[in-house]
Scaffold this active site. Structure first.
Site, short mmCIF file in Angstrom:
data_model
loop_
_atom_site.label_atom_id
_atom_site.label_comp_id
_atom_site.label_asym_id
_atom_site.label_seq_id
_atom_site.Cartn_x
_atom_site.Cartn_y
_atom_site.Cartn_z
N GLU B 192 0.83 -1.22 0.00
CA GLU B 192 0.00 0.00 0.00
C GLU B 192 0.86 1.26 0.00
O GLU B 192 0.42 2.32 0.42
CB GLU B 192 -0.97 0.04 1.19
CG GLU B 192 -1.72 -1.25 1.47
CD GLU B 192 -2.68 -1.65 0.37
OE1 GLU B 192 -2.79 -0.93 -0.64
OE2 GLU B 192 -3.34 -2.71 0.52
N ARG B 245 5.49 9.29 -6.39
CA ARG B 245 4.57 9.13 -7.50
C ARG B 245 4.23 10.48 -8.14
O ARG B 245 3.92 11.45 -7.44
CB ARG B 245 3.31 8.49 -6.94
CG ARG B 245 2.16 8.38 -7.87
CD ARG B 245 0.99 7.87 -7.06
NE ARG B 245 -0.15 7.58 -7.89
CZ ARG B 245 -1.29 7.11 -7.41
NH1 ARG B 245 -1.41 6.86 -6.12
NH2 ARG B 245 -2.29 6.87 -8.21
N GLY B 262 -12.26 5.42 -18.69
CA GLY B 262 -13.68 5.73 -18.73
C GLY B 262 -14.19 6.07 -20.12
O GLY B 262 -15.36 6.43 -20.29
N ASP B 356 -1.74 -0.18 -10.10
CA ASP B 356 -2.07 -1.58 -9.84
C ASP B 356 -2.03 -2.31 -11.18
O ASP B 356 -2.67 -1.87 -12.14
CB ASP B 356 -3.50 -1.69 -9.29
CG ASP B 356 -3.53 -1.66 -7.78
OD1 ASP B 356 -2.48 -1.88 -7.15
OD2 ASP B 356 -4.61 -1.42 -7.22
N TRP B 410 -0.65 5.10 0.02
CA TRP B 410 -1.38 5.54 -1.17
C TRP B 410 -2.88 5.26 -1.04
O TRP B 410 -3.61 5.36 -2.00
CB TRP B 410 -0.78 4.97 -2.46
CG TRP B 410 -1.17 3.57 -2.86
CD1 TRP B 410 -1.67 2.59 -2.07
CD2 TRP B 410 -1.11 3.02 -4.20
NE1 TRP B 410 -1.89 1.44 -2.81
CE2 TRP B 410 -1.55 1.69 -4.12
CE3 TRP B 410 -0.69 3.53 -5.44
CZ2 TRP B 410 -1.60 0.85 -5.24
CZ3 TRP B 410 -0.76 2.69 -6.55
CH2 TRP B 410 -1.20 1.37 -6.44
N ASP B 473 -5.11 -6.90 2.63
CA ASP B 473 -6.31 -7.08 1.81
C ASP B 473 -7.57 -7.27 2.65
O ASP B 473 -8.64 -6.80 2.29
CB ASP B 473 -6.15 -8.31 0.92
CG ASP B 473 -4.88 -8.24 0.12
OD1 ASP B 473 -4.91 -7.73 -1.00
OD2 ASP B 473 -3.83 -8.69 0.63
#
Lengths: 275, 537
Positions: B192, B245, B262, B356, B410, B473
């Site tokens: 994470e 990042r 999208g 991811d 994150w 998770d």
């Protein structure tokens, strides 16, 4: 063809799969301890366990009428404050509003003279920073060019949520000359993870629910009122108001009032259950 | 002589799934996470990387493959079950070509799936059914830098109350990487992206040279980094590099509103024939109990902000064109970004773009094509930017500012709230107690290590149960309200198993049969060096 295709849509409802939550875990481990974690720059979380023996041992020294409290130490400035514990509660979220602060908590009893008797104390925890660090700037000589680079990150964050405004306010007041923005709220904007969601479409949609209980009442001005055995300060007009942030569980609030001649007692029971 | 570009683009893909393997059940819903990710992300990515390599494209990227995922990719039972799943899907795809033969638009999509599955099947077979080995081969060329992760993706800041638990996550993560990849990892994906001050001491101890952070993890470093996130910083004392990042490149892909995925021409994730088609027809391809689930065959495009029933039919060619267009746009924006940054910096900036891995292919169906187009365009169409692995970058730019990164992650809002809130805070007292008990037991019985006797085996299993319970998770899924029952059950079951083993080891009466059952069921990490938990003298 296409019409037939659509007719079949959602014809059968998916069934609810078998629910199995696994074995129950111990409520207690028989060991007195208190642990402190940082949620974010503004909030801490603590949980604890106190064995009946350890509680008794401290109670023996403490006089009657002592209250069980969490004592939150701000190790950065040497101050502390207390939080009254609601019986049965085993963890608490503490609002410290102090990025980059060093904290520790203790659980114990506070007697009527203000003496604190510690049962256990936690690890130390430093909250995360919420903005560009101040100080030591000379080590990182910030040139005009570098300032512009940082400002470009600001521009990239051009549209955003209320959280951003919060950070902006903090930043603007602290280091107005740089205008650098946190990406904290932007951290994936929760989106990184939303993409992983299965089943239903939940883009950008969320629900957060907290419960704040306001206990308020009125009596004769000058009367003495106790809530959960703790004296409450009345307003000049005889009203009083207390606020509690409640986790899940059942809570009992006995309210007693007396003017020296007569006494009244009302007990309020509240249950919070998240589903 | 290779020309130095104006700036570097360091794409990082984070491939992770929690360890889901349920040998007791013939069919288990959550195992589908792995099969779907294999079919929709890992194999397609491998396919694209292989093509790029064969075409001589100079593509470079970093990819974490987490230890649980490595173990799943190499697990015989899961491989068999994956093939069974694959067989059925290919059978369904074949039937779909027939079913749709009178509708040209649907049929085109059906044929696309059939051909796609055949191609991926050949890829699977030709690599000896060892997808991890195939990624390793590509990494041997230097174009792909595979990095490791915490052993089971434990959220380190919330485990730090017992730092042995943190150290074990790192050390075992490094060990597992070494076993599967045959070399030492140089980088790590902190689960994470969660960093807390000084956790880098464990990274340095086990030979890790770099990790990736959320933007503010670097921006809020002490002292303030002079290049923002456009150059890494070195942690004080350890000199482990922290890469921050980039915001712009992140938003272009991640954002549900303005991000590429999208686009109306892209495939709609939420319309699947598992829900759409007649029950009797689809029954053999969904849950054996008749519960409708996604099959992976989807005929619609996003279309617009319309109800699912109003979605238009997908056109694979048009979607591919869009992916190429978006790749061009992404490249152009990075060029402009780098040009501007370069004019204000005394060195070439690096734009670190972590995602991811499962976003590409699983959620964004055309994602692997996008990456393929992007690498090709960057290679052929311009000279301003070049792709780079984070290791390559550090070798070229070994001098970096020393600054202490900031406690961050994150996750939503950037800190720990996602993994520590009213829905999941009940987990931590158990995790912390179990970590303490692990230290206690390993210290007490350290002489038994490696003897393969019952005590050694039981302690090894305790470590497995503890590590599995620590997966971030579970807390995440509980918070998101997704797979809540399963995540709750997994957490409770592993803790319960751990506690029972603890009592048995301490009491000197270990139930052999039950231990053997656990070894068979929770079989992650066949070799596990539990000495990492032994208390320091």
């Amino acid at each position: 063809m296409a019409e037939n295709y659509y007719e079949n849509l959602f014809r059968k409802e998916p069934q609810k799969p078998y629910v199995d939550l696994g074995p129950a875990l111990p409520q207690n481990y028989g060991k007195t301890r208190i642990v402190l974690m940082a949620v974010d720059p503004w909030w801490l979380h603590t949980y604890w366990e106190v064995t009946p023996e350890d509680r008794e041992n401290v109670l023996k020294i403490v006089g009657d009428g002592a209250r069980e409290v969490l004592r939150v130490y701000n190790l950065s400035d040497g101050t502390h404050f207390d939080i009254d514990l609601i019986p049965g509660v085993k963890n608490w979220y503490i609002n410290v509003n102090k990025p980059d602060g060093k904290f520790k908590v203790s659980i114990g009893f506070l007697d009527s003279n203000g003496n604190f008797y510690e049962i256990a104390s936690s690890n130390e925890m430093i909250t995360p920073p919420a903005s560009v660090r101040e100080g030591k700037v000379e080590e990182a000589v910030v040139t005009e060019s570098e300032r512009l680079i940082l400002a470009s990150i600001d521009r990239a964050l051009a549209d955003s949520s209320a959280f951003r405004e919060l950070i902006r306010e903090q930043l603007v007041s602290k280091i107005a000359q740089w205008q650098v923005l946190s990406s904290g709220h932007l951290a994936s904007e929760g989106l990184a993870r939303e993409y992983r969601e299965r089943g239903e479409k939940k883009r950008g949609f969320f629900l957060e629910v907290g419960t704040r209980l306001i206990l308020h009442g009125r009596t004769v001005p000058g009367a003495s009122v106790k809530v959960m055995g703790k004296p409450v300060t009345l307003m000049p007009d005889g009203t009083f108001k207390l606020e509690f942030d409640l986790p899940d569980g059942e809570f009992v609030f006995p309210v007693e009032a007396t003017d020296g001649f007569e006494a009244e007692k009302i007990t309020i029971k509240v249950e919070r259950e998240s589903k | 002589m290779v020309m130095t570009p104006k700036g570097w683009l360091g794409i990082v893909l984070h491939a992770h799934l929690p360890f889901v393997r349920e040998p007791e059940y013939e069919f288990f819903m959550e195992e589908l996470w792995f099969y779907e990710a294999m079919l929709e992300t890992y194999l397609p990515l491998l396919d694209k990387f292989t093509s790029l390599l064969n075409e001589g494209v100079d593509f470079n990227l970093t990819m974490s493959i987490t230890p649980p995922l490595m173990e799943m990719m190499r697990d015989e039972l899961l491989k068999q079950r994956f093939e069974r799943h694959f067989d059925k899907l290919q059978e369904l795809a074949e039937k779909e070509v027939w079913r749709t033969k009178f509708d040209e638009r649907l049929n085109k999509v059906a044929r696309m799936y059939k051909e796609r599955f055949s191609r991926l099947r050949r890829l699977w077979e030709s690599n000896g059914k060892d997808i991890l080995g195939a990624f390793k081969k590509i990494s041997d060329t230097g174009h792909l830098e595979i990095i490791t992760c915490g052993a089971t993706h434990g959220f380190l800041p919330l485990l730090q109350v017992n730092e042995k638990a943190v150290e074990a996550q790192i050390k075992i993560g490094v060990d597992i990487y070494r076993r599967h990849m045959g070399k030492d990892p140089v980088g790590i994906w902190l689960p994470e992206c969660a960093y807390y001050p000084r956790v880098d001491k464990f990274l340095a101890k086990y030979g890790i040279r770099f990790f990736v952070m959320e933007t503010h993890g670097v921006l809020f470093a002490k002292p303030m980094p002079r290049y923002g996130v456009y150059a890494p910083i070195y942690c004080p004392d350890t000199f482990v590099a922290a890469f921050g990042r980039d915001v712009e490149s992140g938003k272009a892909v991640w954002s549900a509103q303005e991000g590429y995925p999208g686009d109306f021409d892209y495939r709609e994730f939420y319309r699947d024939i598992g829900y759409d088609l007649d029950f009797d027809y689809i029954a053999p391809y969904i849950h054996p109990d008749g519960i409708r689930i996604n099959t992976g065959i989807k005929y619609h495009r996003i279309t617009g902000r319309v109800d699912l029933s109003q979605k238009d039919i997908y056109d694979p060619d048009k979607a591919l064109e869009k992916a190429a267009l978006h790749a061009g746009n992404f490249m152009f924006n990075r060029e402009k970004q780098v040009e501007w940054l370069r004019s204000h910096m005394d060195r070439e900036p690096v734009i670190v773009a972590p995602y991811d891995a499962e976003l590409f292919g699983h959620w964004w169906f055309e994602g692997p094509d996008f990456l393929y187009f992007l690498f090709k365009k960057i290679h052929y169409d311009q000279n301003n930017i070049k792709t780079v692995t984070l290791k390559q970058y550090l070798n070229m730019y070994p001098q970096n500012q020393v600054a202490e990164p900031a406690f961050s992650s994150w996750g939503y809002k950037g800190y720990c709230e996602v993994w520590l809130n009213g829905t999941n805070d009940w987990i931590y007292p158990h995790l912390h107690m179990a970590a303490d008990r692990m230290v206690e037991v390993t210290t007490k019985f350290k002489a038994e290590y490696g003897k393969k006797n019952i005590v050694d085996r039981a302690i090894t299993q305790m470590a497995r149960e503890l590590l599995l319970a620590q997966s971030s998770d579970w807390a995440f899924l509980i918070k998101m309200g997704t797979a809540v029952e399963y995540s709750t059950k997994r957490t409770r079951q592993h803790i319960w198993n751990f506690n029972r083993l603890y009592e048995m080891v301490n009491g000197g009466n270990i139930d052999q049969q039950w231990l053997a059952f656990l070894e068979w069921k929770d079989n992650i990490f066949s070799e596990l060096d539990w000495r990492v938990y032994v208390a320091d003298n």
